[in-house]
Design a protein around this motif. Structure first.
Motif, short mmCIF file in Angstrom:
data_model
loop_
_atom_site.label_atom_id
_atom_site.label_comp_id
_atom_site.label_asym_id
_atom_site.label_seq_id
_atom_site.Cartn_x
_atom_site.Cartn_y
_atom_site.Cartn_z
N VAL A 293 0.83 -1.15 -0.17
CA VAL A 293 -0.03 0.17 0.06
C VAL A 293 0.91 1.08 -0.09
N GLN A 294 0.47 2.31 -0.78
CA GLN A 294 1.35 3.45 -0.73
C GLN A 294 0.64 4.51 -0.32
N PHE A 295 1.18 5.19 0.81
CA PHE A 295 0.49 6.65 1.20
C PHE A 295 1.27 7.77 0.80
N ALA A 296 0.86 8.59 -0.05
CA ALA A 296 1.65 9.64 -0.48
C ALA A 296 1.69 10.99 0.53
N ASN A 297 0.72 10.94 1.17
CA ASN A 297 0.69 12.46 2.30
C ASN A 297 0.32 11.50 3.75
N PRO A 298 0.93 12.30 4.74
CA PRO A 298 0.29 12.11 6.05
C PRO A 298 -1.21 12.19 6.22
N GLY A 299 -1.73 11.41 6.91
CA GLY A 299 -3.35 11.67 7.10
C GLY A 299 -3.83 10.20 7.79
N ILE A 300 -5.11 10.04 7.85
CA ILE A 300 -6.14 9.16 8.08
C ILE A 300 -6.36 8.31 6.81
N TYR A 301 -6.10 6.96 6.95
CA TYR A 301 -6.62 6.10 5.51
C TYR A 301 -7.42 4.84 6.32
N LEU A 302 -8.55 4.56 5.38
CA LEU A 302 -9.28 3.55 5.66
C LEU A 302 -8.89 2.08 5.15
N MET A 303 -8.63 1.30 5.88
CA MET A 303 -8.49 -0.23 5.49
C MET A 303 -9.71 -1.14 5.77
N GLU A 304 -10.41 -1.82 4.51
CA GLU A 304 -11.54 -2.40 4.82
C GLU A 304 -11.43 -3.97 4.57
N ILE A 305 -12.30 -4.64 5.47
CA ILE A 305 -12.10 -6.30 5.31
C ILE A 305 -13.56 -6.54 4.93
N SER A 306 -13.49 -7.58 4.16
CA SER A 306 -14.92 -8.24 3.94
C SER A 306 -14.88 -9.78 3.97
N ALA A 307 -15.72 -10.19 4.48
CA ALA A 307 -15.82 -11.85 4.77
C ALA A 307 -15.93 -12.33 3.17
N ARG A 308 -15.08 -13.56 3.28
CA ARG A 308 -14.95 -14.42 2.05
C ARG A 308 -15.34 -16.02 2.41
N SER A 309 -14.46 -16.34 2.87
CA SER A 309 -14.35 -17.83 3.34
C SER A 309 -14.72 -18.08 4.87
#
Length: 268
Positions: free
Chosen positions: A220-236
């Motif tokens: 994952v690349q973050f070009a600027n300081p700040g808050i980013y969202l990581m999402e997960i979703s059920a698969r198996s």
């Protein structure tokens, strides 16, 4: 010639004078000590207030929806259970390889082609920009096959880049639905990667790959300081996840996964 009463009067005056001087000296000492203690108390209170104001944990976080996980020195380390999950995600504590309060496992239906069911979100605060590798610590808790019940969807929709890359860097792939190519073999949709672990050692281990039969690591690349969202979703169903790390090139993978102190949690 001095009379006896005169001598007694002089002596009495002398003792009264000495007592007065001693009393004033003692009062001054008491006042000085009192002022010193008061000043010290005020200084301590100021220090405590400053510490509380500067501490990222100064506000009690009680709602996982408000949690912000703070990157420090190129590392984010999060216990996976520290999020808001739907009822088909269950907290388990069996076994001995997990850490924290337990691990999360999806016990709902399979979602092999359609991400978006049983989602959870983690807010990641990045101070040191750049490219981070993502790995989670997961296990197969259903069946005895290392290729079944071994994956969960992952997305970083607001990051500057989200991709998979093989070990020697000769191949890079992007999630389907982002407008970027090439895309991995296997399931992917709307910016989501299928993140799997492989091998017949089914208990918890550090591994996160995408691209069927051609494992690509996750970045994952973050070009600027700040808050980013990581999402997960059920698969198996039956895929258990205990924790995850994001780390930049200032540290090795071994150093990142050996960390024992989770990232500081502040509040939104």
């Amino acid at each position: 010639m001095t009379t006896m009463p005169s001598k007694l009067s002089a002596l009495l005056f002398y003792f009264l004078f000495i007592a007065s001087v001693y009393s004033c000296s003692k009062d001054t000492s008491i006042l000085t000590n009192s002022e010193t203690e008061t000043a010290q108390e005020q200084e301590n209170e100021t220090e405590e207030e400053t510490t509380e104001e500067n501490s990222p944990e100064s506000t009690a976080c009680t709602d996982p929806l408000d949690y912000i996980f703070n990157e420090k020195e190129g590392l984010v380390f999060v216990e996976f259970e520290n999020a808001e999950f739907s009822e088909d995600w269950k907290l388990k504590q069996d076994g001995y390889l997990h850490t924290g309060t337990g691990y999360m496992i999806w016990e709902g239906s399979q979602n092999l082609s359609n991400p978006g069911t049983g989602t959870a979100t983690f807010k990641i605060k990045i101070a040191n920009t750049g490219v981070y590798q993502f790995i989670w610590y997961s296990a197969v808790r259903t069946g005895n096959s290392g290729t079944d019940h071994n994956d969960t969807w992952l997305r970083f929709a607001d990051a500057d880049d989200f991709y998979g890359q093989n070990n020697n860097g000769s191949s890079t792939v992007y999630p389907k639905g982002t407008g970027k190519t090439p895309n991995p073999e296997g399931a992917s949709s709307d910016g989501w990667f299928k993140i799997y672990r492989s091998g017949n050692d089914l208990d918890f281990k550090w591994q996160s790959s995408t691209f069927d039969n051609n494992a690509h690591n996750i970045f994952v690349q973050f070009a600027n300081p700040g808050i980013y969202l990581m999402e997960i979703s059920a698969r198996s169903s039956g895929h258990g996840i205990d924790k995850f790390v994001l780390f930049n090139d200032s540290m090795t993978k071994d150093a990142a996964i050996s960390s024992i102190a989770p990232s500081v949690i502040s509040c939104d």
